[in-house]
Scaffold this motif. Structure first.
Motif, short mmCIF file in Angstrom:
data_model
loop_
_atom_site.label_atom_id
_atom_site.label_comp_id
_atom_site.label_asym_id
_atom_site.label_seq_id
_atom_site.Cartn_x
_atom_site.Cartn_y
_atom_site.Cartn_z
N THR A 73 0.91 -0.95 0.12
CA THR A 73 0.03 0.18 -0.31
C THR A 73 1.12 1.45 0.29
OG1 THR A 73 -1.71 -1.28 1.10
CG2 THR A 73 -1.53 0.79 1.41
N ASP A 76 2.66 3.40 2.89
CA ASP A 76 2.05 2.32 4.66
C ASP A 76 3.97 2.24 4.93
OD1 ASP A 76 1.29 0.25 6.21
OD2 ASP A 76 3.20 -0.60 5.41
N THR A 78 5.93 0.07 6.91
CA THR A 78 5.92 -1.43 7.46
C THR A 78 7.17 -1.65 7.33
OG1 THR A 78 4.14 -2.24 7.36
CG2 THR A 78 5.26 -3.99 7.71
N TYR A 118 -3.28 -0.04 13.09
CA TYR A 118 -2.28 0.10 11.29
C TYR A 118 -1.76 -1.63 11.27
CZ TYR A 118 2.30 0.11 9.34
OH TYR A 118 3.93 0.19 8.47
N TYR A 120 0.02 -4.48 9.43
CA TYR A 120 0.57 -4.91 8.64
C TYR A 120 1.24 -5.30 7.10
CZ TYR A 120 3.67 -5.13 12.95
OH TYR A 120 4.13 -4.02 14.65
N GLU A 121 1.97 -5.15 6.61
CA GLU A 121 1.90 -5.23 5.15
C GLU A 121 3.13 -6.63 5.00
OE1 GLU A 121 0.96 -5.03 2.72
OE2 GLU A 121 0.27 -2.82 2.26
N ARG A 182 -8.35 2.32 9.34
CA ARG A 182 -6.95 1.99 8.81
C ARG A 182 -5.64 2.74 8.58
NH1 ARG A 182 -4.53 -1.18 3.26
NH2 ARG A 182 -2.51 -1.74 4.24
N HIS A 184 -1.86 4.05 8.01
CA HIS A 184 -0.69 3.88 7.14
C HIS A 184 0.69 4.32 8.04
CE1 HIS A 184 -3.06 2.35 4.38
NE2 HIS A 184 -3.60 2.69 4.25
N LYS A 185 0.57 4.82 9.24
CA LYS A 185 1.72 5.01 9.84
C LYS A 185 1.85 4.37 11.37
CE LYS A 185 3.31 9.16 7.25
NZ LYS A 185 4.36 8.84 6.45
#
Length: 502
Positions: A73, A76, A78, A118, A120-121, A182, A184-185
């Motif tokens: 994403t 993101d 991760t 958050y 995780y990717e 959701r 992304h940080k």
């Protein structure tokens, strides 16, 4: 006369403009349409009418895999690879600044603010590859577990990890749940979701290969700065099958585990690993279809008591065979041996929709999927499981939809049947009405629906949030080795016992 109005000044009628009449009529019709449309009942008022709801894991997964990208994403953060203590400190400082701003900017933070999660990717071997493994083997295999249960159906029963993840990573325009967003940080997150499909890997991978993947997942997560900042206290780990992730989960015992129940015998979870303050109980995915309002009105419940499932189980589930001996051959009672395959689904669904009460004894663990099959079928559960913990019990009152019977009472000759026959018609009617209302809380779907199980997960999580932050901060400042450091081991064992009001 139509089209004319009386003038008080002159005492005569003057013609009214046809255009004005048309506009007034149009406004009146628009107002009436708005009143009736807004007052008409709607199950999900915020739902996009063009969206299609999937209740089947297999059908939903098919669509999910064909449209979901494998690329990370955008935006993101991760982390890939090992991180340092300094990375965790930097994240902690950024998180504090974010929380401090929310405290002064949001009037009800953290009690009534949407949860920020958050996701995780993780590498695809922990996520998409496992979903594809299920997808590609689902139709070609008839694998059975050691006790005869169909493997793929068992995975479906515990597919809560899929339903939660699919909702969290969906486009915000497609999501209906507003109590969780959701981010992304990592610095913005209240909680962290670990999207590892532990049940699929356990059942569909070779044993040593599975254990190796578990170790890789463990290392990957524990390398994240957010994990090291809180020692995992704000991380959500889906381990809904009691065998899943078993070889390494002791290293993640401070995380929030998503569980089917809390076995207090030590057969599945070691002392100190699970407890209600930390973890969350989620319902099994029902094996039968929802009996909706039309179905409920058409159901002719001529049978008193029904049960279909495995009759010989381990641990607390041994009570099943004893109940069979007690109830065998009784009029109005049907108890059958069966599994959760397609034929079993049809037989269970038919039996539950014809019965007033459905027996829900313990299985290998205190919980059983039969409980949730009964609820969505409109059949009043008779729960015989002394150590059972229930999903969302901080929100739902199960006494309004189920009857609880102690194991000792249930095994007394003639006691259970006498008890069921003593339940009044009025009480049965009230419980059936409540079952119809409660059923929606146990039906997983995509998109996730308001007041569905995914929604209630986040409502329960919101209630845990302040305590999670409390223990995280205490652990960061308390002297290591001091008695003020609270660990899982100081908790009382999870044993249900009669209270003073029982």
């Amino acid at each position: 006369m139509a089209g004319r109005h009386y003038s008080a000044a002159s005492g005569t009628f003057k013609p009214r403009s046809p255009v004005l009449l048309f506009l007034l009529a149009f406004l009146a019709l628009t107002l009436l349409f708005y009143i009736f449309s807004s007052s008409s009942p709607s199950r999900y008022s915020s739902r996009n009418p063009n969206s299609e709801i999937d209740y089947s894991f297999v059908a939903s997964l098919e669509k999910f895999l064909t449209k979901s990208p494998l690329s990370p994403t955008a935006g993101d953060d991760t982390v890939s690879g090992t991180t340092s203590v300094e990375d965790a400190k930097n994240l902690d400082e950024s998180a504090w600044k974010n929380e401090n701003q929310r405290l002064y900017d949001e009037p009800f933070y953290p009690a009534f603010s949407p949860l920020k999660v958050y996701v995780y990717e993780m590498p695809s071997k922990f996520t998409y590859d496992l979903l594809w493994l299920f997808h590609n083997t689902y139709r070609e295999t008839s694998n059975l577990t050691s006790n005869g249960s169909p493997v793929h159906r068992l995975i479906e029963q515990h597919s809560i990890d899929y339903w939660l993840w699919a909702d969290l990573i969906a486009a915000e325009s497609e999501r209906l749940l507003k109590n969780v967003v959701r981010v992304h940080k990592q610095e913005e997150a209240d909680l962290f979701y670990i999207p590892f499909f532990t049940t699929i890997s356990f059942f569909l991978m070779e044993k040593q290969q599975c254990k190796a993947l578990y170790r890789e997942a463990l290392k990957w997560v524990m390398d994240q700065p957010a994990w090291n900042r809180s020692e995992g206290r704000d991380h959500i780990l889906p381990v809904h099958h009691p065998w899943s992730f078993k070889s390494v989960r002791k290293f993640m015992k401070k995380a929030i585990w998503l569980l089917p129940d809390m076995d207090s015998t030590g057969n599945w979870y070691k002392p100190g690993q699970v407890y209600l303050e930390k973890d969350l109980i989620l319902p099994y995915v029902a094996n039968v279809d929802l009996c909706d309002a039309k179905c409920l009105s058409a159901s002719k419940r001529s049978m008193l008591l029904f049960f279909r499932g495995r009759l010989k189980r381990n641990a607390g589930g041994k009570i099943r065979s004893k109940l069979v001996e007690e109830l065998h051959g009784t009029d109005g009672v049907l108890i059958e041996e069966g599994t959760a395959g397609e034929g079993g689904k049809a037989a269970a669904q038919s039996g539950m929709r014809k019965s007033i009460f459905c027996l829900s004894p313990a299985g290998d663990t205190p919980s059983s999927a039969r409980l949730f099959d009964a609820i969505v079928s409109g059949c009043i559960p008779i729960i015989v499981s002394d150590e059972l913990e229930l999903p969302f019990e901080g929100i739902l009152d199960y006494r309004k939809i189920a009857l609880f019977v102690s194991s000792s009472d249930a095994l007394q000759p003639g006691w259970l049947l006498s008890f069921l026959k003593s339940v009044s018609a009025a009480q049965i009617k009230d419980m059936q009405v409540n079952l119809a209302k409660y059923a929606r809380h146990f039906v997983y779907s995509h998109p996730a629906q308001p007041l569905g199980p995914e929604d209630l997960v986040w409502r329960m999580m919101a209630g845990k949030l302040v305590n999670i932050k409390l223990h995280t901060r205490r652990s960061q400042r308390a002297v290591k080795g001091s008695r003020s450091v609270c660990t899982c081991e100081c908790r009382h064992p999870n044993v249900t016992s009669p209270g003073p009001l029982s």
